[in-house]
Design a protein around this motif. Structure first.
Motif, PDB file in Angstrom:
ATOM      1  N   THR A  79       0.754  -1.164   0.041  1.00 26.92           N
ATOM      2  CA  THR A  79       0.059   0.147   0.103  1.00 26.92           C
ATOM      3  C   THR A  79       0.893   1.438   0.057  1.00 26.92           C
ATOM      4  N   PHE A  80       0.597   2.471  -0.581  1.00 31.40           N
ATOM      5  CA  PHE A  80       1.284   3.435  -0.870  1.00 31.40           C
ATOM      6  C   PHE A  80       0.480   4.679  -0.770  1.00 31.40           C
ATOM      7  N   GLU A  81       0.973   5.803   0.040  1.00 26.94           N
ATOM      8  CA  GLU A  81       0.426   7.089   0.127  1.00 26.94           C
ATOM      9  C   GLU A  81       1.048   7.766  -1.130  1.00 26.94           C
ATOM     10  N   LEU A  82       0.266   8.254  -2.104  1.00 24.09           N
ATOM     11  CA  LEU A  82       0.978   9.033  -3.552  1.00 24.09           C
ATOM     12  C   LEU A  82       0.404  10.224  -3.696  1.00 24.09           C
ATOM     13  N   HIS A  83       1.262  11.022  -4.125  1.00 22.74           N
ATOM     14  CA  HIS A  83       0.742  12.721  -4.432  1.00 22.74           C
ATOM     15  C   HIS A  83       0.641  12.279  -6.051  1.00 22.74           C
ATOM     16  N   ILE A  84      -0.778  12.593  -6.468  1.00 20.51           N
ATOM     17  CA  ILE A  84      -0.794  12.511  -7.920  1.00 20.51           C
ATOM     18  C   ILE A  84      -0.330  13.446  -8.579  1.00 20.51           C
ATOM     19  N   ASP A  85       0.573  13.244  -9.628  1.00 20.94           N
ATOM     20  CA  ASP A  85       1.482  14.199 -10.389  1.00 20.94           C
ATOM     21  C   ASP A  85       0.744  14.433 -11.856  1.00 20.94           C
ATOM     22  N   GLN A  86       0.469  13.489 -12.635  1.00 21.02           N
ATOM     23  CA  GLN A  86       0.062  13.693 -14.151  1.00 21.02           C
ATOM     24  C   GLN A  86      -0.606  12.632 -14.702  1.00 21.02           C
ATOM     25  N   HIS A  87      -1.570  12.817 -15.472  1.00 20.07           N
ATOM     26  CA  HIS A  87      -2.413  11.771 -16.361  1.00 20.07           C
ATOM     27  C   HIS A  87      -1.877  11.761 -17.591  1.00 20.07           C
ATOM     28  N   MET A  88      -1.559  10.486 -18.341  1.00 16.37           N
ATOM     29  CA  MET A  88      -1.107  10.494 -19.679  1.00 16.37           C
ATOM     30  C   MET A  88      -1.821   9.442 -20.264  1.00 16.37           C
ATOM     31  N   ALA A  89      -2.816   9.923 -21.158  1.00  9.71           N
ATOM     32  CA  ALA A  89      -3.832   9.184 -22.097  1.00  9.71           C
ATOM     33  C   ALA A  89      -3.086   8.556 -23.151  1.00  9.71           C
ATOM     34  N   PRO A  90      -3.305   7.540 -23.660  1.00 15.13           N
ATOM     35  CA  PRO A  90      -2.693   7.072 -25.070  1.00 15.13           C
ATOM     36  C   PRO A  90      -2.885   7.751 -26.226  1.00 15.13           C
ATOM     37  N   PRO A  91      -2.152   7.728 -27.121  1.00 14.15           N
ATOM     38  CA  PRO A  91      -2.619   8.787 -28.314  1.00 14.15           C
ATOM     39  C   PRO A  91      -3.992   8.130 -28.979  1.00 14.15           C
ATOM     40  N   PRO A  92      -4.747   9.018 -29.468  1.00 11.86           N
ATOM     41  CA  PRO A  92      -5.810   8.585 -30.026  1.00 11.86           C
ATOM     42  C   PRO A  92      -5.815   7.687 -31.083  1.00 11.86           C
ATOM     43  N   GLY A  93      -6.799   6.645 -31.080  1.00  7.30           N
ATOM     44  CA  GLY A  93      -6.509   5.531 -31.914  1.00  7.30           C
ATOM     45  C   GLY A  93      -5.864   4.441 -31.811  1.00  7.30           C
ATOM     46  N   ASN A  94      -5.159   4.546 -30.617  1.00  6.34           N
ATOM     47  CA  ASN A  94      -4.224   3.270 -30.205  1.00  6.34           C
ATOM     48  C   ASN A  94      -4.999   2.800 -28.856  1.00  6.34           C
ATOM     49  N   LYS A  95      -5.677   2.009 -28.884  1.00  5.55           N
ATOM     50  CA  LYS A  95      -6.378   1.190 -27.622  1.00  5.55           C
ATOM     51  C   LYS A  95      -5.334   0.400 -26.912  1.00  5.55           C
ATOM     52  N   ARG A  96      -4.383  -0.079 -27.735  1.00  9.55           N
ATOM     53  CA  ARG A  96      -3.642  -1.148 -27.038  1.00  9.55           C
ATOM     54  C   ARG A  96      -2.839  -0.634 -26.230  1.00  9.55           C
ATOM     55  N   LEU A  97      -2.421   0.642 -26.115  1.00  7.34           N
ATOM     56  CA  LEU A  97      -1.505   1.336 -25.205  1.00  7.34           C
ATOM     57  C   LEU A  97      -2.329   1.422 -23.817  1.00  7.34           C
ATOM     58  N   PRO A  98      -1.683   1.432 -22.757  1.00  6.60           N
ATOM     59  CA  PRO A  98      -2.669   1.799 -21.397  1.00  6.60           C
ATOM     60  C   PRO A  98      -2.531   3.456 -21.206  1.00  6.60           C
ATOM     61  N   TYR A  99      -3.514   3.683 -20.172  1.00  8.53           N
ATOM     62  CA  TYR A  99      -3.522   5.223 -19.721  1.00  8.53           C
ATOM     63  C   TYR A  99      -2.771   5.009 -18.492  1.00  8.53           C
ATOM     64  N   ARG A 100      -1.940   5.910 -18.373  1.00 11.27           N
ATOM     65  CA  ARG A 100      -0.758   6.170 -17.179  1.00 11.27           C
ATOM     66  C   ARG A 100      -0.844   7.237 -16.250  1.00 11.27           C
ATOM     67  N   VAL A 101      -0.996   7.082 -14.989  1.00 11.72           N
ATOM     68  CA  VAL A 101      -1.023   8.062 -14.158  1.00 11.72           C
ATOM     69  C   VAL A 101       0.144   8.005 -13.314  1.00 11.72           C
ATOM     70  N   THR A 102       0.873   9.171 -13.241  1.00 11.11           N
ATOM     71  CA  THR A 102       2.106   9.062 -12.242  1.00 11.11           C
ATOM     72  C   THR A 102       2.005   9.763 -10.921  1.00 11.11           C
ATOM     73  N   GLY A 103       2.752   9.335 -10.072  1.00  8.85           N
ATOM     74  CA  GLY A 103       2.606   9.713  -8.836  1.00  8.85           C
ATOM     75  C   GLY A 103       4.012  10.012  -7.929  1.00  8.85           C
ATOM     76  N   HIS A 104       4.028  10.230  -6.886  1.00  8.93           N
ATOM     77  CA  HIS A 104       5.234   9.919  -6.120  1.00  8.93           C
ATOM     78  C   HIS A 104       5.082  10.069  -4.653  1.00  8.93           C
ATOM     79  N   ASP A 105       5.731   9.315  -3.890  1.00  8.13           N
ATOM     80  CA  ASP A 105       5.786   9.667  -2.392  1.00  8.13           C
ATOM     81  C   ASP A 105       7.387  10.050  -2.007  1.00  8.13           C
ATOM     82  N   ARG A 106       7.408   9.976  -0.602  1.00  8.26           N
ATOM     83  CA  ARG A 106       8.884  10.601   0.010  1.00  8.26           C
ATOM     84  C   ARG A 106       9.868   9.804  -0.592  1.00  8.26           C
TER      85      ARG A 106
END
Length: 701
Positions: free
Chosen positions: A71-98
Motif C-alpha cells: 500500500t502506498f500514499e501517493l501524491h498524484i502528479d500527471q495523467h497520460m492518456a494513450p494517443p487517439p486511435g491506439n487502444k492497445r496502449l495503457p492509460y498512465r497516472v504518475t505519482g510520487h511519495d517521499r
C-alpha cells in the motif's frame, strides 16, 4: 414453516446493495454449484475464505518488492492518456511519495472516471501488486484507490475466497460484508458443557469472525469460531440422520415373497457370468427384501464392477412379488444409458420398463404416468423428474438410487414417500471410506463389489508434463488412424479470468484444427438434447474424440473408447481422476490414461498422480483421497455441484463428528419430538442448514 427469524438469510442476494440478477446468478454458481439458481444470503455466509491479503505493508515506492502486495500514499502528479486511435496502449497516472516515483497503469480506461478518482495534486492511497518496469515501480489496475478519510476505515487485512469466472474479488467481498450484517442474533442451541470448555463464541459472532480474519491463524479449521460452526453443521446433519432413522424404525417394513425365477431369466440372458461379489450382494439384498423390515442398503462398487445389474436383479425380485420399482439416475444422460442397458434384459425376463426424464414430450409423459398408476409399468427409470407430485406409482416397493451423493437426504425422503414402507438401495461408484458412510448415510447396511468383470485389462496410466502436449496429440493421431476412440477432459467450460487453465471450448477449437470434424464437445452448460447428441455421435463413431468437462465422470459407457487424456490433472481430486479413468478399459482391449499436468507440481498433486499410476483399487484410492483432500472431493460432490459440508472438514473435525453423533442420539432419547425449548432451538439449527425435511418427519410422527 421456516422460523421467521431466519427469513433475512433465505432472501435472494438481490436484497444486497448493487447485486442484480446477473450477479445473483454468478454467486449462485459459485456458492450453490448450480447454474440458473440465484444465491441466497445464507449461501454467501457459508462460503469460507481460504487465504488472506495483507495490505499493511507500506514500504514506499523506491523500496517496493516486485510481485508483492503493498500500500502506498501517493501524491498524484500527471495523467497520460494513450494517443487517439491506439487502444492497445495503457492509460498512465504518475505519482510520487517521499521515497520515489510510481506509475499506475490502466487498460481500456475511462479517462473521466480516472481524473475524478485520481485528481492531480491530491493525495491518494493505492493498494495492489507491484511490478517493476524500466526501473520504475508500477501497479496495473490497483485493487484499491481511496482518499485519506476512506483509508482510515479501510480494512488492511482482506479474506480471499474461492471464485468463479466473471466475478471479481472486490464485488464478492462487498456482498459478504453486507450479508454478515443481516445475521440475526439466534437462540443458543448448544449446551454450556460443549461451549465453555472450548471457548466457542455464539453462532452470530462465529460467522462474523469467519469473514473478518485478522491473521492466518483465524483461517485455521481448528480456530474456536470455525470449530463452533463446523460442530453446528455436523450436529444438524447427525440430528437429521437420527430423526430419519427414528422415523424408519417406526415404520414397519413389508416382507416381499418371490421365487427368484425372474432374476434367473435375466442371468440366462447375460453374455457373461456374475462375479462372486455380485452373487453375494444379490443374496444379501434378497434376504433384506424377504424381512418384514425396511431395507436401507448401500451398494459400493468400483467403476465397471456391475452395480446396475445387481440393482436390476433386486427390482426383478420386487416385481415378481407383485410390486413396482423405481431406478433413479443423477443425469438425463445416465438415465437413458441405464434404460438402454436394462431394456433387452427386461424383455428377456418379461419385465415392463419405461423411462421418464424432465425433457420428455407431454404425450410420452402422460402415457407413462397413466401406465404407472394402472400398474402396467413394472420398472420406471428416471432422473429427479420421478419426485414430481404428478408421478404416482400404483404400488412402489423399491427405489434404486444411482450415485447417491448427487441426491440429498431430501430427495431420498421424497421418493420413499411415494409408497408404503419403500425399500431403498443406494449405489455408488465412488468407494467411500467407513467414516463417510456413517456421516452421509447413517447406519446403512453395506455391500461391496470388489472384482471387475472377467477379461478387463489393467489401464496403462502415465503422467506427462503439459509441455509435451504436441507428443500426446501426435500419439492420438496414430491411435485414431488405428480405429481407436479417445476422451479429452478439461477442468473448465470457458476461459476463467483467474485460473490459467485450458477450457473445454478452447481445447475443442485447437484439436478441431488438427482432427477436423471427427471431434465432439460435451459440457455441463449444454442443453440435455445437445449433450445426448454429442454422446450419441461419439458412441456411434461419427466423432472419435470427445472433448469434455467432468460431466462424463460418472457412468458414461462407450466400451470401444480406449484413451483418456485429462488436462490439468493436478486440479482434480484422486477419486475424480479414478472415475474419469474408469470411462476407458470397459472392454477386453488395451486402454491408456494420460494425466497432463502443469509443472511444477506441489507435494499433494505429486502424491495423487503417483497413487493413480500405482493402483486401480478404488477403495485404496478413496482412503488416500480422504487423507489428501477431504470428504467433499472423495464423494465427488464438490465438482458435481451437490452440497457437501460447507464448513466442516472431516479430516480435521473427525472428533467433532463423533461428538455430534452421540449428542444427536442423546437429544432424541430425551426429547423424541423436539418439543422442549432446546428442541425448538435445535429445529432452527436444522432449518439453518437446509435440513427441514427432517422436521417434517417429526411433525408426521
Amino acid at each position: 414453516m421456516r422460523p421467521e427469524i431466519l427469513t433475512p438469510l433465505y432472501q435472494s442476494v438481490q436484497v444486497l446493495p448493487k447485486i442484480g440478477p446477473k450477479l445473483a446468478g454468478l454467486l449462485g454458481r459459485l456458492t450453490r454449484g448450480t447454474d440458473g439458481d440465484e444465491a441466497r444470503v445464507i449461501d454467501l455466509l457459508f462460503h469460507r475464505p481460504y487465504s488472506l491479503i495483507d495490505r499493511q505493508r507500506q514500504p514506499g515506492a523506491a523500496n517496493a518488492v516486485d510481485g508483492e502486495i503493498a500500500t502506498f500514499e501517493l501524491h498524484i502528479d500527471q495523467h497520460m492518456a494513450p494517443p487517439p486511435g491506439n487502444k492497445r496502449l495503457p492509460y498512465r497516472v504518475t505519482g510520487h511519495d517521499r521515497t520515489g516515483e510510481m506509475d499506475l497503469v490502466f487498460f481500456h480506461a475511462h479517462a473521466a472516471y480516472l481524473e475524478k478518482t485520481l485528481p492531480v495534486g491530491e493525495i491518494r492511497y493505492v493498494s495492489g501488486t507491484v511490478e517493476w518496469f524500466r526501473n520504475i515501480p508500477q501497479m496495473v489496475h490497483p485493487d484499491h484507490i481511496v482518499s485519506a478519510e476512506d483509508f482510515a476505515v479501510m480494512p488492511l487485512v482482506e479474506p480471499v475466497y474461492p471464485m468463479t469466472g466473471g466475478l471479481s474479488r472486490k464485488v464478492f467481498g462487498r456482498a459478504v460484508s453486507f450479508a454478515v450484517d443481516l445475521v440475526p442474533k439466534l437462540p443458543e442451541w448448544l449446551d454450556k458443557t460443549v461451549l465453555e470448555p472450548r471457548n466457542w463464541p455464539e453462532f452470530q459472532q462465529a460467522l462474523i469472525q469467519l469473514h473478518n480474519p485478522k491473521a492466518l491463524s483465524d483461517l485455521e479449521p481448528t480456530s474456536p469460531h470455525h470449530s463452533r460452526l463446523a460442530y453446528d453443521e455436523l450436529l444438524a446433519t447427525q440430528l437429521a440422520l437420527a430423526i430419519t432413522r427414528q422415523k424408519m424404525k417406526k415404520q414397519k417394513g413389508v416382507s416381499r415373497e418371490f421365487s427368484g425365477n425372474t432374476g434367473r431369466k435375466i442371468i440366462a440372458a447375460l453374455p457373461f457370468s456374475l462375479t462372486h461379489s455380485q452373487t453375494t450382494a444379490i443374496a444379501q439384498i434378497q434376504a433384506d427384501l424377504r424381512k418384514p423390515e425396511r431395507m436401507l442398503r448401500l451398494l459400493q462398487g468400483d467403476v465397471g464392477s456391475g452395480k446396475t445389474l445387481v440393482g436390476l436383479m433386486a427390482m426383478a425380485d420386487v416385481v415378481e412379488a407383485g410390486f413396482q420399482a423405481g431406478f433413479m439416475a443423477p443425469t438425463e444422460l445416465l438415465a437413458r444409458q441405464h434404460f438402454q442397458t436394462m431394456q433387452p434384459l427386461c424383455a428377456a425376463a418379461g419385465l415392463r420398463i419405461a423411462i421418464l426424464t424432465g425433457k420428455d414430450k407431454q404425450s410420452h409423459r402422460k402415457a407413462v404416468i397413466a401406465g404407472l398408476e394402472a400398474g402396467e409399468i413394472d420398472i420406471l427409470v428416471g432422473t429427479h423428474a420421478l419426485f414430481q407430485e404428478s408421478v404416482a406409482f400404483r404400488d412402489l416397493a423399491l427405489i434404486v438410487v444411482d450415485e447417491q451423493h448427487r441426491f440429498g437426504v431430501h430427495q431420498r425422503l421424497a421418493l420413499s414417500a411415494k409408497g408404503i414402507a419403500v425399500d431403498v438401495l443406494v449405489m455408488t461408484a465412488t468407494p467411500i471410506p467407513r467414516t463417510l458412510v456413517l456421516t452421509y448415510f447413517g447406519d446403512m447396511d453395506v455391500s461391496k463389489l470388489m472384482e471387475k468383470p472377467a477379461g478387463r485389462q489393467p489401464i496403462d496410466t502415465r503422467s506427462v508434463s503439459q509441455e509435451r502436449i504436441d507428443d500426446v496429440i501426435t500419439g492420438l493421431q496414430r491411435a485414431l488412424a488405428n480405429g481407436q476412440k479417445a476422451y479429452w477432459v478439461c477442468p473448465l467450460v470457458e476461459e476463467a479470468e483467474i485460473l490459467e487453465l485450458t477450457s473445454a471450448e478452447e481445447r475443442f477449437a485447437a484439436l478441431k484444427s488438427v482432427f477436423g470434424d471427427g471431434i465432439g464437445l460435451v459440457h455441463g452448460r449444454m442443453t440435455p438434447a445437445e449433450k445426448d447428441a454429442a454422446m450419441a455421435s461419439f458412441k456411434s463413431g461419427e466423432t472419435r474424440i470427445l472433448v469434455a468437462t467432468t460431466v462424463i465422470e460418472v457412468g458414461v459407457d462407450v466400451p470401444d473408447a480406449t484413451i483418456m487424456v485429462v488436462e490439468h490433472a493436478e486440479r482434480f481430486g484422486l477419486s475424480q481422476l479414478h472415475q474419469l479413468r474408469g470411462r476407458v478399459g470397459r472392454s477386453t482391449g488395451k486402454s491408456s490414461c494420460i494425466l497432463l499436468y502443469k509443472a511444477p507440481l506441489g507435494e499433494t498433486a505429486k502424491a495423487r498422480l503417483n497413487i493413480l499410476r500405482e493402483t486401480e483399487d478404488g477403495f485404496r484410492i478413496a482412503e488416500e483421497d480422504l487423507r489428501l483432500r477431504g470428504e467433499g472431493e472423495v464423494l465427488g460432490v464438490r465438482q458435481s455441484g451437490a452440497p457437501t459440508f460447507r464448513i466442516a472438514d472431516l479430516q480435521v473435525h473427525a472428533d467433532l463428528l463423533e461428538m455430534a453423533r452421540k449428542e444427536a442420539r442423546l437429544i432424541l432419547q430425551r426429547d423424541p419430538d423436539m418439543q422442549t425449548q432446546r428442541g425448538r432451538d435445535l429445529r432452527i439449527l436444522l432449518y439453518l442448514f437446509g435440513l427441514d425435511e427432517a422436521i417434517r418427519y417429526l411433525k408426521a410422527g
